[in-house]
Every structure is written in structure tokens, then in C-alpha cells.
Write a protein that holds these residues in place. Structure first.
Motif, PDB file in Angstrom:
ATOM      1  N   UNK A 159       0.762  -1.329  -0.088  1.00  0.00           N
ATOM      2  CA  UNK A 159      -0.070  -0.123  -0.130  1.00  0.00           C
ATOM      3  C   UNK A 159       0.990   1.158   0.069  1.00  0.00           C
ATOM      4  N   UNK A 160       1.882   1.235   0.662  1.00  0.00           N
ATOM      5  CA  UNK A 160       2.731   2.573   0.861  1.00  0.00           C
ATOM      6  C   UNK A 160       3.423   2.606  -0.447  1.00  0.00           C
ATOM      7  N   UNK A 161       3.986   1.433  -0.948  1.00  0.00           N
ATOM      8  CA  UNK A 161       4.535   1.531  -2.258  1.00  0.00           C
ATOM      9  C   UNK A 161       3.772   2.209  -3.461  1.00  0.00           C
ATOM     10  N   UNK A 162       2.355   1.822  -3.644  1.00  0.00           N
ATOM     11  CA  UNK A 162       1.217   2.803  -4.467  1.00  0.00           C
ATOM     12  C   UNK A 162       0.669   3.693  -4.068  1.00  0.00           C
ATOM     13  N   UNK A 163       1.215   4.385  -2.813  1.00  0.00           N
ATOM     14  CA  UNK A 163       0.578   5.749  -2.224  1.00  0.00           C
ATOM     15  C   UNK A 163       1.772   6.755  -2.262  1.00  0.00           C
ATOM     16  N   UNK A 164       2.274   7.522  -3.259  1.00  0.00           N
ATOM     17  CA  UNK A 164       3.415   8.515  -3.364  1.00  0.00           C
ATOM     18  C   UNK A 164       3.381   9.537  -2.134  1.00  0.00           C
ATOM     19  N   UNK A 165       1.847   9.623  -1.748  1.00  0.00           N
ATOM     20  CA  UNK A 165       1.572  10.607  -0.802  1.00  0.00           C
ATOM     21  C   UNK A 165       2.615  10.314   0.633  1.00  0.00           C
ATOM     22  N   UNK A 166       2.745   9.065   1.054  1.00  0.00           N
ATOM     23  CA  UNK A 166       3.450   8.832   1.875  1.00  0.00           C
ATOM     24  C   UNK A 166       4.988   9.013   1.982  1.00  0.00           C
ATOM     25  N   UNK A 167       5.279   9.371   0.940  1.00  0.00           N
ATOM     26  CA  UNK A 167       6.776   9.778   0.744  1.00  0.00           C
ATOM     27  C   UNK A 167       7.159  10.815   1.568  1.00  0.00           C
ATOM     28  N   UNK A 168       6.218  11.500   1.895  1.00  0.00           N
ATOM     29  CA  UNK A 168       6.396  12.961   2.847  1.00  0.00           C
ATOM     30  C   UNK A 168       6.470  12.548   4.306  1.00  0.00           C
ATOM     31  N   UNK A 169       6.085  11.219   4.482  1.00  0.00           N
ATOM     32  CA  UNK A 169       6.303  10.916   6.191  1.00  0.00           C
ATOM     33  C   UNK A 169       7.607  10.400   6.471  1.00  0.00           C
ATOM     34  N   UNK A 170       8.107  10.952   7.820  1.00  0.00           N
ATOM     35  CA  UNK A 170       9.133  10.453   8.268  1.00  0.00           C
ATOM     36  C   UNK A 170       9.417   8.788   8.390  1.00  0.00           C
ATOM     37  N   UNK A 171      10.776   8.668   8.192  1.00  0.00           N
ATOM     38  CA  UNK A 171      10.929   7.042   8.326  1.00  0.00           C
ATOM     39  C   UNK A 171      10.147   6.235   9.401  1.00  0.00           C
ATOM     40  N   UNK A 172      10.271   6.798  10.635  1.00  0.00           N
ATOM     41  CA  UNK A 172       9.862   5.971  11.688  1.00  0.00           C
ATOM     42  C   UNK A 172       8.167   5.900  11.402  1.00  0.00           C
ATOM     43  N   UNK A 173       7.557   7.060  11.219  1.00  0.00           N
ATOM     44  CA  UNK A 173       6.166   6.834  11.175  1.00  0.00           C
ATOM     45  C   UNK A 173       5.623   5.684  10.023  1.00  0.00           C
ATOM     46  N   UNK A 174       6.630   5.617   8.948  1.00  0.00           N
ATOM     47  CA  UNK A 174       6.101   4.640   7.781  1.00  0.00           C
ATOM     48  C   UNK A 174       6.474   3.251   8.542  1.00  0.00           C
ATOM     49  N   UNK A 175       7.506   3.062   9.072  1.00  0.00           N
ATOM     50  CA  UNK A 175       7.645   1.791   9.819  1.00  0.00           C
ATOM     51  C   UNK A 175       6.657   1.463  10.846  1.00  0.00           C
ATOM     52  N   UNK A 176       6.037   2.774  11.658  1.00  0.00           N
ATOM     53  CA  UNK A 176       5.150   2.297  12.594  1.00  0.00           C
ATOM     54  C   UNK A 176       3.833   1.960  11.862  1.00  0.00           C
ATOM     55  N   UNK A 177       3.554   2.359  10.761  1.00  0.00           N
ATOM     56  CA  UNK A 177       2.160   2.029   9.899  1.00  0.00           C
ATOM     57  C   UNK A 177       2.552   0.531   9.628  1.00  0.00           C
ATOM     58  N   UNK A 178       3.665   0.079   9.261  1.00  0.00           N
ATOM     59  CA  UNK A 178       3.881  -1.380   8.905  1.00  0.00           C
ATOM     60  C   UNK A 178       3.607  -2.155  10.128  1.00  0.00           C
ATOM     61  N   UNK A 179       4.023  -1.704  11.386  1.00  0.00           N
ATOM     62  CA  UNK A 179       3.979  -2.678  12.539  1.00  0.00           C
ATOM     63  C   UNK A 179       2.607  -2.487  13.179  1.00  0.00           C
TER      64      UNK A 179
END
Length: 251
Positions: free
Chosen positions: A24-44
């Protein structure tokens, strides 16, 4: 579209929730602006949610509740149930204290429905079972003949919330009385039991058919039990009448 190797590796590791969130993150370019920690948090978070769902599904499967009932759907007013009493039962503290619940009332009032509704909510954390009242006694009788008696009683004793439905439909014979005594004796103070019955509690001695064993059985079932006495008109009659009115109102 080629599958990303990281996605495949997550699935291989059994992290299906993280794999879905990764795609889902790969298909959502809007998430690129999120910090690394937040993106990992979404995965967890997604992985945790997936595991919670699987755990609940597994527990409900083992629970084998006879009806898909929920406390939010119980019409307390039509069944004569005190709202504050039902709220305390819904809280589940009585299960933590290994206490019992007796649900009595005439046929058609939804005793089985309410038992399953109260058994459904805690299923996310404990495994339970919903069976007819005659089944554990019958299982014990069969097990006595092939050497599994002790093992069957041990299995029944370990069920954290056992729902015995339709208790008291027939008078017990002597072997059934002895088996029924063993079941609450193994569970007393260690686990909780919900019994539903059309027979008022004060007449349960008659169903058991033996005063001495009746005292012993009821001592283990009744004295630490909460009670719900249902009243009102049969829900089946009300539903049938409503269906008839709906049918007659159609042009």
C-alpha cells in the motif's frame, strides 16, 4: 507488475500484515513525505491488527458458539433484564473470578442467544465452548467404555467458559448423575459455566432425580452463580407476528 522482493520476504517470514502495508505504501506516493519512523510504525500497526484478527478468528472457531450473537443486539426491555445487571455481566469480571451464570425462563425468550452474546465478547482473549447440556454427559458415558473417561473430563474441565444449553430437558439416569457431578466438581473455582434452562432453579433437584447427588451438583453450580430470570413473550412469536404484519402491508 513485478512483486517487490521485500514483499515476498515479508510473506515468507509470516508477516502478512506488514506485507500488505508495504504494498500500500509503494502504491501511495503521498506517503513519501512521512518520516521513516512513521512509515515503519504504519507497517508494525498493520501487522499487529492482522494478528489480532487471526487470533480472534481462531478463538471463535474453537469456541463453536451456536449463534452469532452480540450484547449490543440484546433487547433488554422485552426480556425483563435489568440494564445495570446485564452491564456487569457484560464486563466479564465474573469470568475472571470463575463464577457461574444461570439463565432461566420460558421457551422462546432468547436464553441461548444471550448466553452466546455474553460468551462472544471475551473470545478475543480466552477459548470457550458452547454445547448442549446433554453432550458432555454423553461424551463422558462413551469415554467410560473405551478408557478415555479421565481425559474427556480433563478436557471439559479446562474450558474457561463452558455454555451448557437447554439444561433440564429430561430427568437424568444414575450414570448421568455421576458424570454430571464430576464435571462441575472439576470446574468449581477454576472455570466458569453458563447454564440455560426452561426449568426454574428450585426444580433442578427433580431433574437430577437424586436428593444427595442433587445437593452436591447444585452446590457446585448454583451457590457462586449470578442469575438472569427472563420474562415476557416468546421472541419467536413476536418475530413471526412481525413477519406476518410486514407481509400483509405489502401491496
Amino acid at each position: 507488475m513485478l512483486t517487490h522482493p521485500t514483499h515476498e520476504r515479508l510473506i515468507t517470514l509470516g508477516l502478512t500484515g506488514m506485507a500488505k502495508a508495504f504494498e500500500e505504501q509503494r502504491r501511495s506516493p503521498d506517503l513519501d513525505a512521512l518520516p521513516f519512523e512513521e512509515r515503519v510504525g504504519l507497517l508494525v500497526d498493520r501487522e499487529a491488527a492482522e494478528r489480532d484478527t487471526k487470533r480472534l478468528t481462531t478463538h471463535l472457531k474453537f469456541a463453536a458458539l451456536r449463534q452469532s450473537a452480540y450484547v449490543e443486539d440484546v433487547d433488554l426491555r422485552r426480556r425483563g433484564i435489568d440494564r445495570s445487571v446485564f452491564a456487569r455481566l457484560d464486563g466479564g469480571d465474573w469470568i475472571d473470578r470463575n463464577e457461574n451464570l444461570l439463565i432461566t425462563g420460558a421457551t422462546g425468550l432468547g436464553k441461548s442467544w444471550i448466553a452466546c452474546a455474553l460468551g462472544h465478547k471475551p473470545a478475543a482473549t480466552i477459548v470457550r465452548s458452547s454445547i448442549t447440556a446433554s453432550r458432555p454427559v454423553r461424551s463422558a458415558a462413551l469415554a467410560r467404555g473405551d478408557g478415555r473417561y479421565g481425559r474427556v473430563l480433563k478436557t471439559i474441565g479446562r474450558i474457561q467458559l463452558l455454555i451448557l444449553d437447554d439444561w433440564g430437558l429430561s430427568v437424568l439416569n444414575p450414570p448421568e448423575r455421576r458424570d454430571l457431578l464430576e464435571i462441575p466438581d472439576d470446574r468449581h473455582g477454576r472455570a466458569s459455566t453458563i447454564l440455560t434452562s426452561q426449568v426454574p432453579v428450585e426444580h433442578w433437584h427433580d431433574v437430577i432425580g437424586d436428593p444427595t447427588l442433587g445437593d452436591a451438583i447444585l452446590d457446585r453450580l448454583v451457590h457462586n452463580a449470578h442469575r438472569l430470570q427472563l420474562s415476557g413473550e416468546s421472541m419467536r412469536k413476536q418475530n413471526a407476528r412481525n413477519q406476518t404484519l410486514d407481509a400483509n402491508s405489502n401491496p
